[in-house]
Design an enzyme around this catalytic site. Structure first.
Site, PDB file in Angstrom:
ATOM      1  N   CYS A 121     -16.457 -85.228   6.584  1.00 21.06           N
ATOM      2  CA  CYS A 121     -15.816 -84.060   5.960  1.00 21.06           C
ATOM      3  C   CYS A 121     -16.124 -82.770   6.707  1.00 21.06           C
ATOM      4  O   CYS A 121     -15.481 -81.746   6.467  1.00 21.06           O
ATOM      5  CB  CYS A 121     -16.277 -83.930   4.516  1.00 21.06           C
ATOM      6  SG  CYS A 121     -15.988 -85.417   3.560  1.00 21.06           S
ATOM      7  N   HIS A 261     -16.090 -76.873   1.713  1.00 16.71           N
ATOM      8  CA  HIS A 261     -15.464 -78.195   1.643  1.00 16.71           C
ATOM      9  C   HIS A 261     -15.167 -78.506   0.176  1.00 16.71           C
ATOM     10  O   HIS A 261     -16.036 -78.357  -0.684  1.00 16.71           O
ATOM     11  CB  HIS A 261     -16.413 -79.230   2.247  1.00 16.71           C
ATOM     12  CG  HIS A 261     -15.996 -80.637   1.994  1.00 16.71           C
ATOM     13  ND1 HIS A 261     -14.688 -81.050   2.105  1.00 16.71           N
ATOM     14  CD2 HIS A 261     -16.709 -81.730   1.607  1.00 16.71           C
ATOM     15  CE1 HIS A 261     -14.619 -82.341   1.799  1.00 16.71           C
ATOM     16  NE2 HIS A 261     -15.821 -82.765   1.497  1.00 16.71           N
ATOM     17  N   ASN A 290     -10.859 -84.494  -3.008  1.00 23.65           N
ATOM     18  CA  ASN A 290     -11.590 -84.360  -1.744  1.00 23.65           C
ATOM     19  C   ASN A 290     -10.739 -84.997  -0.637  1.00 23.65           C
ATOM     20  O   ASN A 290     -10.560 -86.216  -0.613  1.00 23.65           O
ATOM     21  CB  ASN A 290     -12.941 -85.069  -1.897  1.00 23.65           C
ATOM     22  CG  ASN A 290     -13.781 -85.025  -0.630  1.00 23.65           C
ATOM     23  OD1 ASN A 290     -13.287 -84.692   0.442  1.00 23.65           O
ATOM     24  ND2 ASN A 290     -15.051 -85.371  -0.764  1.00 23.65           N
TER      25      ASN A 290
END
Ligand code: UT7
Length: 340
Positions: A121, A261, A290
Site C-alpha cells: 500500500c 493511505h 482499501n
C-alpha cells in the site's frame, strides 16, 4: 569551479492527476449475504460502506491506463512525450510482463521506459519519491506515476477478516520539471522485512509455486494478521508523519491537507486527532475501501478536482503496507507552474 559535466538538480512536481474506479459497487449489505458479517461491524471497525469491484475481464492495467490518460489530459501532455511509466501494484495483470509495460502499450507512450514497484500500500509514495528524484536529477522529464489494484482478484471471498476491507481502482500523477522551487518538499521511505509475514500473498512465487495443492490451501489469497497490522499502522502513521515534518522543518500547523493511505477510518480519525483539525484529513474510505497502492492517488485526484488544493498548499501523504513498508511525503501544490 563547477565541472562541465556536473548538472545541478532541478525542482519537480505534480503537473496533473487522474483516477479510475470500476462501475460495479459491492456494499456491506451485499457482503452480509456472502460471509458472517454485518454492516454495523464493518462501519464501526473500518468506516467502509461500499467498495468498487472490477468486472470480469477488467484488468489492473485497464484501470491504470484510464487513470493515466486522465492525468495526461489534466497536465496537457501527450502520451508520446512520457519518458517513464512507473506502476505501483501488488495485483499486476500477471507476474510478467510488468503492469507498467502493459500500460505503456495501452496508452501509446511509445518512447517511455516502464517498470513496476512492489511496496504494498506504500507503493505510490515509493514511486512518487523515485519519480521526483529522477526528474530532479534530469534523467527524465515526464514521469507517469500510477497506483493501480484489482484486490478483488486476490481476496478470499469466504474470509470475513479480509474480504470486507478491500476494493479496486487506480490513480495517477504526472511528474514534470519546475521552473522555480520544488514540488516535493520532503520524503521519507522505510521497510521492515523481518515482519513481512503479517501481510502476504504466499502462493505463486518461488516459495510456493502454483500447484493444485497451493490452490487447495488458499495460498493465492491475501493472508493478514489484521490487528497486528493495525498496531503497526498506528505507530507508523505517527512516526512517519513526525519524521517527514522534521525533515521538511515544518510543524503540523503548516500542513493544509493530509492524505493518509485509506485503510480504515479509525486510522484516519487518529491522524485527525493528532493534527487537531479533522477537516484537514481527506477520507474516501467509506466509498472505496482499501485500494492499496491506488488509495492515495485516487484521493489526491479527488481533492484536486474538488478544488480542495490551491497554489502553494502543503499536502502530506502518509502510507504503510505489505513488506512491511512505510513512507511519507510533503508536497507543495504547484500544478499551474509547469514549463515545457
Ligand atoms: O493496507 C494495509 C492493509 N491492512 C490493514 O489496513 C488492516 C489493519 N487492521 C484493521 O483495520 C483491523 O485490525 C480490522 C478491521 C482488520 C479488524 O478490526 P479489529 O478491531 O482489529 O478486530 P479483530 O481482528 O481483533 O477481530 C475482532 C473480532 C474477532 O472475533 P472474536 O475472535 O473476538 O470472536 C473477529 O473474528 O471480530 C471478528 N471479525 C468480524 N466480525 C464480523 C473479523 N472480521 C469480521 C467481520 N465481521 N468482517
Amino acid at each position: 569551479m563547477v565541472e562541465p559535466n556536473v548538472r545541478t538538480l532541478r525542482g519537480a512536481g505534480i503537473a496533473g492527476t487522474g483516477a479510475a474506479v470500476p462501475e460495479g459497487i459491492l456494499n456491506n449489505f451485499d457482503l452480509e449475504k456472502m460471509v458472517d458479517t454485518s454492516n454495523e461491524w464493518i462501519v464501526e471497525r473500518t468506516g467502509i460502506r461500499e467498495r468498487r469491484i472490477a468486472r470480469d475481464g477488467e484488468l489492473t492495467s485497464d484501470l491504470a491506463a484510464r487513470a493515466a490518460r486522465l492525468a495526461l489530459d489534466d497536465a496537457a501532455v501527450s502520451a508520446e512525450d512520457v519518458d517513464l511509466v512507473i506502476v505501483a501494484t501488488v495485483t499486476p495483470d500477471m507476474p510478467f510482463p510488468s503492469c507498467a509495460c502493459v500500460v505503456q502499450g495501452k496508452i501509446g507512450a511509445s518512447k517511455a521506459a516502464a517498470f513496476d514497484i512492489g511496496a504494498g500500500c506504500t507503493g505510490f509514495v515509493y514511486a512518487l519519491s523515485l519519480a521526483h528524484s529522477l526528474v530532479a536529477a534530469r534523467r527524465y522529464s515526464n514521469v507517469l506515476v500510477i497506483g493501480a489494484e484489482t484486490l478483488s482478484r486476490i481476496v478470499n471471498w469466504r474470509d470475513r477478516n479480509t474480504c470486507v476491507l478491500f476494493g479496486d481502482g487506480a490513480g495517477a500523477a504526472l511528474v514534470r520539471p519546475l521552473e522555480h522551487g520544488d514540488g516535493v518538499i520532503a520524503c521519507i521511505l522505510g521497510a521492515d522485512g523481518t515482519r513481512g509475514d503479517l501481510l502476504t500473498l504466499p502462493g505463486g512465487g518461488s516459495a510456493h509455486p502454483a500447484s493444485h495443492d497451493t490452490v487447495d490451501q488458499g495460498l493465492h489469497y491475501i493472508h493478514m494478521q489484521g490487528n497486528q497490522v493495525y498496531r503497526f499502522a498506528v505507530r507508523t502513521m505517527v512516526d512517519a508523519t513526525r519524521e517527514v515534518l522534521d525533515k521538511a522543518g515544518l510543524a503540523e500547523d503548516d500542513i493544509d491537507l493530509v492524505i493518509p493511505h485509506q485503510a480504515n477510518q479509525r486510522l484516519l480519525d487518529l491522524a485527525a486527532e493528532r493534527l487537531g483539525a479533522p477537516e484537514k484529513v481527506y477520507s474516501n474510505v467509506a466509498r472505496f475501501g482499501n485500494t492499496s497502492a491506488a488509495s492515495i492517488p485516487i484521493a489526491l485526484d479527488e481533492a484536486s478536482r474538488a478544488g480542495r488544493l490551491k497554489a502553494d498548499d502543503r499536502v502530506l501523504l502518509v502510507a504503510f503496507g505489505a513488506g512491511l513498508t512505510w513512507g511519507a511525503a510533503i508536497l507543495r501544490w504547484c500544478k499551474d507552474e509547469f514549463r515545457e
